[in-house]
Design an enzyme around this catalytic site. Structure first.
Site, PDB file in Angstrom:
ATOM      1  N   HIS A  57       0.848  -1.191   0.000  1.00  0.00           N
ATOM      2  CA  HIS A  57       0.000   0.000   0.000  1.00  0.00           C
ATOM      3  C   HIS A  57       0.886   1.244   0.000  1.00  0.00           C
ATOM      4  O   HIS A  57       1.217   1.787   1.055  1.00  0.00           O
ATOM      5  CB  HIS A  57      -0.904   0.003   1.240  1.00  0.00           C
ATOM      6  CG  HIS A  57      -1.813  -1.177   1.327  1.00  0.00           C
ATOM      7  ND1 HIS A  57      -1.361  -2.430   1.691  1.00  0.00           N
ATOM      8  CD2 HIS A  57      -3.150  -1.293   1.101  1.00  0.00           C
ATOM      9  CE1 HIS A  57      -2.393  -3.271   1.691  1.00  0.00           C
ATOM     10  NE2 HIS A  57      -3.479  -2.610   1.339  1.00  0.00           N
ATOM     11  N   LEU A 147      -8.598  -3.043  10.887  1.00  0.00           N
ATOM     12  CA  LEU A 147      -8.724  -1.610  11.132  1.00  0.00           C
ATOM     13  C   LEU A 147      -9.503  -1.327  12.419  1.00  0.00           C
ATOM     14  O   LEU A 147     -10.461  -2.007  12.762  1.00  0.00           O
ATOM     15  CB  LEU A 147      -9.388  -0.939   9.934  1.00  0.00           C
ATOM     16  CG  LEU A 147      -8.509  -0.914   8.680  1.00  0.00           C
ATOM     17  CD1 LEU A 147      -9.286  -0.441   7.465  1.00  0.00           C
ATOM     18  CD2 LEU A 147      -7.278  -0.037   8.899  1.00  0.00           C
ATOM     19  N   ASN A 216      -7.832  11.119   3.714  1.00  0.00           N
ATOM     20  CA  ASN A 216      -7.448  11.203   2.302  1.00  0.00           C
ATOM     21  C   ASN A 216      -8.616  10.934   1.347  1.00  0.00           C
ATOM     22  O   ASN A 216      -8.442  10.982   0.128  1.00  0.00           O
ATOM     23  CB  ASN A 216      -6.269  10.273   2.000  1.00  0.00           C
ATOM     24  CG  ASN A 216      -6.586   8.804   2.172  1.00  0.00           C
ATOM     25  OD1 ASN A 216      -7.713   8.363   1.970  1.00  0.00           O
ATOM     26  ND2 ASN A 216      -5.582   8.019   2.558  1.00  0.00           N
ATOM     27  N   ILE A 218     -10.084   8.325   0.418  1.00  0.00           N
ATOM     28  CA  ILE A 218      -9.960   7.188  -0.492  1.00  0.00           C
ATOM     29  C   ILE A 218     -10.028   5.883   0.298  1.00  0.00           C
ATOM     30  O   ILE A 218      -9.402   5.736   1.350  1.00  0.00           O
ATOM     31  CB  ILE A 218      -8.621   7.235  -1.265  1.00  0.00           C
ATOM     32  CG1 ILE A 218      -8.586   8.443  -2.210  1.00  0.00           C
ATOM     33  CG2 ILE A 218      -8.383   5.941  -2.048  1.00  0.00           C
ATOM     34  CD1 ILE A 218      -9.579   8.368  -3.354  1.00  0.00           C
ATOM     35  N   HIS A 293      -4.135   3.006  -3.395  1.00  0.00           N
ATOM     36  CA  HIS A 293      -4.273   2.559  -2.015  1.00  0.00           C
ATOM     37  C   HIS A 293      -3.606   1.208  -1.793  1.00  0.00           C
ATOM     38  O   HIS A 293      -2.870   1.032  -0.826  1.00  0.00           O
ATOM     39  CB  HIS A 293      -5.761   2.448  -1.638  1.00  0.00           C
ATOM     40  CG  HIS A 293      -5.989   1.824  -0.294  1.00  0.00           C
ATOM     41  ND1 HIS A 293      -5.925   2.543   0.874  1.00  0.00           N
ATOM     42  CD2 HIS A 293      -6.257   0.540   0.073  1.00  0.00           C
ATOM     43  CE1 HIS A 293      -6.148   1.738   1.896  1.00  0.00           C
ATOM     44  NE2 HIS A 293      -6.360   0.524   1.432  1.00  0.00           N
ATOM     45  N   GLU A 439     -17.810  -4.727  24.170  1.00  0.00           N
ATOM     46  CA  GLU A 439     -16.913  -5.881  24.103  1.00  0.00           C
ATOM     47  C   GLU A 439     -15.793  -5.700  23.081  1.00  0.00           C
ATOM     48  O   GLU A 439     -14.652  -6.100  23.325  1.00  0.00           O
ATOM     49  CB  GLU A 439     -17.694  -7.167  23.774  1.00  0.00           C
ATOM     50  CG  GLU A 439     -18.474  -7.748  24.927  1.00  0.00           C
ATOM     51  CD  GLU A 439     -19.897  -7.235  24.987  1.00  0.00           C
ATOM     52  OE1 GLU A 439     -20.689  -7.768  25.770  1.00  0.00           O
ATOM     53  OE2 GLU A 439     -20.218  -6.280  24.224  1.00  0.00           O
ATOM     54  N   HIS A 502     -28.189 -16.563  24.079  1.00  0.00           N
ATOM     55  CA  HIS A 502     -27.168 -16.413  25.103  1.00  0.00           C
ATOM     56  C   HIS A 502     -26.427 -17.707  25.422  1.00  0.00           C
ATOM     57  O   HIS A 502     -25.477 -17.694  26.210  1.00  0.00           O
ATOM     58  CB  HIS A 502     -27.792 -15.864  26.395  1.00  0.00           C
ATOM     59  CG  HIS A 502     -28.024 -14.387  26.374  1.00  0.00           C
ATOM     60  ND1 HIS A 502     -28.711 -13.769  25.361  1.00  0.00           N
ATOM     61  CD2 HIS A 502     -27.645 -13.401  27.231  1.00  0.00           C
ATOM     62  CE1 HIS A 502     -28.770 -12.467  25.601  1.00  0.00           C
ATOM     63  NE2 HIS A 502     -28.118 -12.213  26.725  1.00  0.00           N
TER      64      HIS A 502
END
Length: 704
Positions: A57, A147, A216, A218, A293, A439, A502
């Protein structure tokens, strides 16, 4: 002028040769020239490394070169010669796809990362992998890539700095005083984990956390106008309680410096600096394109970009010697660390008891004698393993003063409170962290606490079913080898009335599939104490404790094997032929974990009364058992015994290795049901009678 270059002999580029001038004006011109040369060198290395690897990248690294240069050269307080200095600033590249930016910076600033390492970008065994990985590369604090994770890790680091400062600093003797810097991207800002983490960072008023947002416009799929331009990102962060600034031009070094300086001055709120950049600048055809990118620019575009910067396009991996001299942080870092060392020595002489605690904390150790403090539980009572865990934590808590953690708004249920230790807040750093219903962020923050150092065994807790929300962080804790503890309660269909949403089913198998994660599901209170012992002693990775909501019998260890055998992952709990089953090989082996051990023991004794030579193996931790010598594993599970039944109230997927093709698994390969927990367990077959019936069928088949 001396150069270091892959291609030797050619003259340096024009940008590195400012005209000679006299006095202050000449110095200013020289300074400006070497700054520009340094920034363009970062861009050149990024282009060359990605082009050579034919993967990576480049665009973000090129766009962020001015920010990276300014942050490292002007603000980052580190010593490249000692990457473990406790009071260094932390830097996290949450936009991990732009890792070649960080690799170029640590190389130029004097870390032990050579030009040849940059040339091996993304290659097998190199120290420059495709995303930053803790332990592979000097100067890398955490493994980033998914990310938002790095953003949230940094929140944990800032929390650690705050906690340690409050615990150890004294007026005039501040030995903990550093910042945590982050570079994040549009993608980081989109991911929910960063939003959870930003919310809690603002709530806790983490004033030494500084996040630089590369705006940016992008993403891989195109411009952010298709998915992310309808909100005011700065207003959102301001609403979270952050100090917000904006830099309109990423090439404006003075504006970047002013923003970072203002962020450092802001001590009450975390800081957020949005910076408008142009991906792949100054490549003439790739700037502001989505293609830049995640793909090499191509030889022609690399050449054009180098020409635009005044570089010789025939050179690759070229660094002017003046850049190394200008960007090196070795001397300044050594001076900073030496000043800190002087403060530390004064502090240590005045506070020898706290000094000993400091040493233990940074060694990841509890105080001596903690193991002897772990409780022992008497047979005969019924006790949920979550309740036993609460007693165990209370026993070792005073001996682990820098251990902090909490729950995702479930501390009353997970029972992971350090009584009397206070709450972590914006004004006080208690040991109990109220993560709220977050969480995702909790998992990443706990990782950041551990990665920072000085925080012994940070932990996070919630219901086992919600480990799904934490999975990226749990995986990264294993990948990084972080010594954290994950405490997950309500571990089976036995939790009852809350029903299928649950009740965990596939979670045991899914967690066991994560390499380097030790998953322990203790059978009773004493196994729970030993599970905590294992968790507190492990130094090279995370441990997960899976604990019951419902009461389970405390097993009689006078009649059964001792619970400390849990340290080997699996052991012979009971054998009809005698202790350890040494006298005679069994005809049938039952293998069970957690709350299913007690009914399996009842079934084993029933079968033994019918003349079936039966062995019951408690296997609380598959990973620890796998690590044992083959001789021990064969002793516990003799290969010649084919009649084997595994009993666990979860997906059967992970058990076939241990029972073989002629064995069977009593598991749950469907979703649960809403009813009292005992009724659900009964309806799905987890009774002594049904276990015995399934086992009889196996024995009959093996005899025929």
């Amino acid at each position: 002028m001396a150069v270091r270059s892959k291609t030797s002999g050619a003259p340096p580029p024009p940008v590195s040769q400012p005209h000679a001038r006299a006095g202050k004006a000449a110095q200013t011109a020289d300074e400006q020239a070497v700054r520009r040369l340094s920034i363009d060198t970062i861009r050149g290395l990024a282009m060359d490394a990605v082009q050579k690897a034919n993967a990576g990248h480049p665009g973000t690294a090129m766009a962020l070169a001015p920010l990276g240069y300014t942050l490292f050269r002007r603000f980052l307080r580190v010593n490249p010669a000692d990457t473990q200095w406790p009071d260094r600033d932390r830097f996290v590249l949450s936009a991990g796809h732009a890792c070649i930016l960080q690799y170029s910076l640590v190389h130029l600033c004097g870390y032990e990362l050579g030009l040849e390492d940059l040339e091996q970008f993304r290659q097998w065994g190199s120290r420059t992998p495709g995303h930053p990985e803790r332990g592979d590369t000097p100067g890398i604090e955490v493994t980033t890539g998914p990310l938002g994770q790095g953003f949230a890790n940094a929140v944990g680091m800032a929390m650690a700095e705050r906690f340690l400062a409050e615990r150890f600093n004294r007026p005039g003797n501040e030995i903990v005083d550093h910042h945590t810097y982050v570079i994040c991207s549009d993608g980081d800002m989109m991911e929910g984990v960063s939003q959870e983490a930003a919310s809690i960072a603002g709530h806790f008023r983490l004033g030494k956390l500084i996040v630089c947002y590369d705006e940016n416009h992008i993403t891989i799929d195109g411009t952010t106008s298709i998915s992310f331009d309808s909100e005011d990102h700065g207003a959102r962060m301001q609403a979270y309680g952050w100090h917000v600034q904006r830099v309109e031009d990423s090439e404006d070094l003075a504006a970047i410096e002013r923003a970072l300086a203002a962020a450092r001055e802001e001590g009450e709120r975390p800081s957020f600096i949005a910076m408008r950049s142009h991906i792949a600048y100054p490549a003439p055809h790739a700037t502001d394109t989505a293609k830049a990118h995640g793909a090499p620019l191509g030889e022609d575009e690399v050449r054009a970009a180098k020409e635009a910067m005044g570089f010789d396009p025939e050179r690759s991996f070229w660094v002017d010697e003046s850049v190394y001299e200008h960007m090196s942080l070795r001397e300044s870092g050594a001076r900073e660390q030496a000043r800190w060392r002087e403060r530390f020595e004064r502090w240590r002489e005045q506070l020898p008891q706290q000094s000993a605690e400091w040493q233990r904390a940074w060694s990841g150790e509890l105080e001596d004698g903690w193991g002897e403090q772990l409780p022992r539980f008497d047979a005969g009572e019924k006790l949920a393993t979550r309740a036993a865990s609460q007693q165990v934590m209370a026993a070792f808590a005073p001996l682990a003063p820098t251990m902090i953690g909490g729950a995702a708004d479930l501390v009353e249920s997970t029972k992971t409170l350090f009584a009397g230790a206070g709450e972590f807040s914006g004004v006080h750093t208690g040991r109990n962290v109220p993560f709220g219903i977050r969480e995702h962020a909790m998992g990443a923050i706990v990782n950041g606490l551990a990665a920072h150092g000085g925080m012994v065994k940070p932990y996070g807790s919630t219901f086992l079913i919600f480990s799904d929300y934490m999975r990226p962080s749990v995986r990264l804790s294993a990948l990084m080898g972080l010594p954290v503890v994950w405490v997950w309660t309500h571990d089976s269909i036995g939790l009852g009335e809350d029903g299928p949403t649950h009740q965990p089913i596939e979670h045991y198998a899914a967690l066991r599939a994560i390499p380097c994660l030790w998953v322990i599901r203790p059978a009773d209170a004493n196994e729970t104490a030993e599970a905590w012992r294992v968790a507190l002693e492990r130094e090279d990775g995370p441990v997960a404790l899976l604990l019951t909501r419902q009461g389970v019998p405390v097993l009689d260890r006078d009649e059964l094997a001792p619970a400390d055998a849990l340290a080997r992952g699996a052991y012979v709990l009971w054998d009809s032929s005698g202790a350890g089953g040494a006298q005679e090989s069994p005809e049938l082996i039952l293998i069970a974990t957690g709350s299913e051990v007690a009914p399996a023991l009842e079934a084993a004794r029933e079968l033994a009364g019918e003349g079936v030579r039966t062995r019951l193996v408690s296997m609380p931790c598959v990973e620890l058992f796998e690590a044992q010598p083959r001789e021990y594993r064969d002793q516990v599970l003799p290969p010649q015994v084919s009649a084997r039944l595994a009993v666990e109230a979860g997906a059967s997927l992970s058990w076939w290795r241990w029972v073989g093709s002629e064995g069977a698994v009593l598991g749950v390969d469907r979703f649960g049901a809403s009813a009292p927990g005992s009724r659900v367990l009964e309806e799905l077959g987890f009774t002594a009678a049904n276990i015995a019936a399934r086992a009889r069928a196996l024995v009959q088949a093996s005899r025929s």
